[in-house]
Design a protein around this motif. Structure first.
Motif, PDB file in Angstrom:
ATOM      1  N   VAL A  26      37.834  55.627  10.060  1.00  0.00           N
ATOM      2  CA  VAL A  26      39.037  55.003   9.524  1.00  0.00           C
ATOM      3  C   VAL A  26      39.994  56.058   8.990  1.00  0.00           C
ATOM      4  O   VAL A  26      41.211  55.841   8.916  1.00  0.00           O
ATOM      5  N   VAL A  27      39.471  57.221   8.611  1.00  0.00           N
ATOM      6  CA  VAL A  27      40.320  58.295   8.102  1.00  0.00           C
ATOM      7  C   VAL A  27      41.349  58.706   9.148  1.00  0.00           C
ATOM      8  O   VAL A  27      42.484  59.058   8.823  1.00  0.00           O
TER       9      VAL A  27
ATOM     10  N   ALA B 231      33.595  49.568   5.215  1.00  0.00           N
ATOM     11  CA  ALA B 231      32.771  49.614   4.012  1.00  0.00           C
ATOM     12  C   ALA B 231      31.556  48.697   4.149  1.00  0.00           C
ATOM     13  O   ALA B 231      30.441  49.062   3.749  1.00  0.00           O
ATOM     14  N   VAL B 232      31.772  47.516   4.720  1.00  0.00           N
ATOM     15  CA  VAL B 232      30.658  46.581   4.923  1.00  0.00           C
ATOM     16  C   VAL B 232      29.643  47.171   5.896  1.00  0.00           C
ATOM     17  O   VAL B 232      28.421  47.147   5.647  1.00  0.00           O
ATOM     18  N   LEU B 233      30.133  47.720   7.022  1.00  0.00           N
ATOM     19  CA  LEU B 233      29.231  48.292   8.018  1.00  0.00           C
ATOM     20  C   LEU B 233      28.491  49.512   7.465  1.00  0.00           C
ATOM     21  O   LEU B 233      27.285  49.671   7.671  1.00  0.00           O
ATOM     22  N   LEU B 234      29.217  50.372   6.769  1.00  0.00           N
ATOM     23  CA  LEU B 234      28.593  51.555   6.199  1.00  0.00           C
ATOM     24  C   LEU B 234      27.570  51.180   5.141  1.00  0.00           C
ATOM     25  O   LEU B 234      26.488  51.774   5.059  1.00  0.00           O
ATOM     26  N   GLY B 235      27.905  50.182   4.321  1.00  0.00           N
ATOM     27  CA  GLY B 235      26.958  49.732   3.307  1.00  0.00           C
ATOM     28  C   GLY B 235      25.700  49.149   3.925  1.00  0.00           C
ATOM     29  O   GLY B 235      24.585  49.425   3.468  1.00  0.00           O
ATOM     30  N   PHE B 236      25.860  48.359   4.979  1.00  0.00           N
ATOM     31  CA  PHE B 236      24.700  47.766   5.647  1.00  0.00           C
ATOM     32  C   PHE B 236      23.841  48.847   6.294  1.00  0.00           C
ATOM     33  O   PHE B 236      22.609  48.830   6.181  1.00  0.00           O
TER      34      PHE B 236
ATOM     35  N   THR C  46      30.854  51.450  -4.228  1.00  0.00           N
ATOM     36  CA  THR C  46      31.947  51.195  -5.174  1.00  0.00           C
ATOM     37  C   THR C  46      31.985  52.226  -6.290  1.00  0.00           C
ATOM     38  O   THR C  46      32.780  52.088  -7.224  1.00  0.00           O
ATOM     39  N   THR C  47      31.128  53.246  -6.197  1.00  0.00           N
ATOM     40  CA  THR C  47      31.045  54.347  -7.169  1.00  0.00           C
ATOM     41  C   THR C  47      30.717  53.853  -8.577  1.00  0.00           C
ATOM     42  O   THR C  47      31.046  54.517  -9.556  1.00  0.00           O
ATOM     43  N   VAL C  48      30.078  52.680  -8.682  1.00  0.00           N
ATOM     44  CA  VAL C  48      29.674  52.167  -9.990  1.00  0.00           C
ATOM     45  C   VAL C  48      28.380  52.842 -10.440  1.00  0.00           C
ATOM     46  O   VAL C  48      28.298  53.415 -11.523  1.00  0.00           O
TER      47      VAL C  48
ATOM     48  N   LEU D 117      34.045  57.081  -1.392  1.00  0.00           N
ATOM     49  CA  LEU D 117      35.274  57.718  -1.865  1.00  0.00           C
ATOM     50  C   LEU D 117      36.318  57.790  -0.758  1.00  0.00           C
ATOM     51  O   LEU D 117      37.515  57.571  -0.998  1.00  0.00           O
ATOM     52  N   ALA D 118      35.878  58.110   0.467  1.00  0.00           N
ATOM     53  CA  ALA D 118      36.817  58.220   1.581  1.00  0.00           C
ATOM     54  C   ALA D 118      37.465  56.878   1.897  1.00  0.00           C
ATOM     55  O   ALA D 118      38.682  56.786   2.084  1.00  0.00           O
ATOM     56  N   LEU D 119      36.669  55.821   1.952  1.00  0.00           N
ATOM     57  CA  LEU D 119      37.205  54.502   2.277  1.00  0.00           C
ATOM     58  C   LEU D 119      38.087  53.971   1.151  1.00  0.00           C
ATOM     59  O   LEU D 119      39.134  53.372   1.399  1.00  0.00           O
TER      60      LEU D 119
END
Length: 224
Positions: free
Chosen positions: A95-96, A125-130, A163-165, A189-191
């Motif tokens: 996406v970058v 973000a959803v795909l990367l998280g999964f 989400t960097t939480v 961070l990138a997304l």
């Protein structure tokens, strides 16, 4: 046809097939991780699909490298493409590249293009998280002292990491799990930067145009 136009044409034609290959790669990997009681024949089939999709990414990288005409400098100038070849699960980070195309459009705000970046970033973000949750679960579920025991734990960890939480209630303990965690942090961070940067850029361009197109009486040099 020049090298640059040939490369652009190749990327345009392969975007959809490579997206499908990404889906097959992720699906086959997910089946192998989550379906622990799957017959060996089906596991071998999923493994073959995974390697076939990976091979497509390698072929795409080699073709792009040849069409670019940049030689060895292509690797240095396009590090994200090389990373995606090594770790296809990180393909959403491309996406970058779309974000960079937004930054080069200075003439007028393009809401459709900026919205495309935001939507694509959300999907990525959803795909990367999964993908990250799958990878961490695969390495952590049987490790001594692991706090990530179920796939649900892994999904919760992936959400807080992207989400960097970082609540810290669950965390990887293996070397590979922590490596995936580092990649997830960088990806988050990138997304997040792509979304906030694109939206901010559109707002700034919009307000700048509103000021430039103000009433004639307010422009410099106008008769009082």
């Amino acid at each position: 046809m020049s090298d640059e136009s040939g490369l652009s044409e190749w990327r345009r034609r392969t975007e959809v097939p490579l997206f499908a290959a990404s889906g097959l790669f992720l699906a086959s990997y997910a089946v192998r991780v989550l379906a622990t009681d799957l017959p060996q024949g089906w596991r071998d089939t999923c493994l073959a699909v995974t390697y076939a999709a990976w091979a497509l990414f390698v072929v795409d990288y080699v073709v792009c490298w040849r069409l670019s005409g940049e030689g060895a400098s292509y690797v240095r100038r396009h590090p994200l493409d090389a990373i995606v070849v090594v770790l296809p699960l990180l393909r959403p980070l491309r996406v970058v590249r779309i974000y960079e195309s937004v930054q080069h459009r200075r003439a007028r705000p393009r809401l459709a293009l900026h919205a495309r970046v935001i939507v694509y970033s959300g999907m990525s973000a959803v795909l990367l998280g999964f993908a990250g949750a799958l990878a961490v679960y695969a390495y952590e579920r049987g490790a001594p002292g692991a706090t990530i025991r179920t796939f649900g734990d892994s999904v919760w960890w992936a959400c807080s990491t992207l989400t960097t939480v970082g609540y810290g209630d669950v965390a990887p303990v293996t070397f590979m799990g922590r490596t995936v965690a580092v990649v997830m942090m960088a990806g988050g961070l990138a997304l997040l930067g792509a979304v906030t940067g694109s939206f901010s850029s559109w707002l700034i361009q919009t307000f700048s145009m509103d000021e430039d197109s103000g009433p004639p009486g307010n422009t410099p040099g106008a008769r009082q």
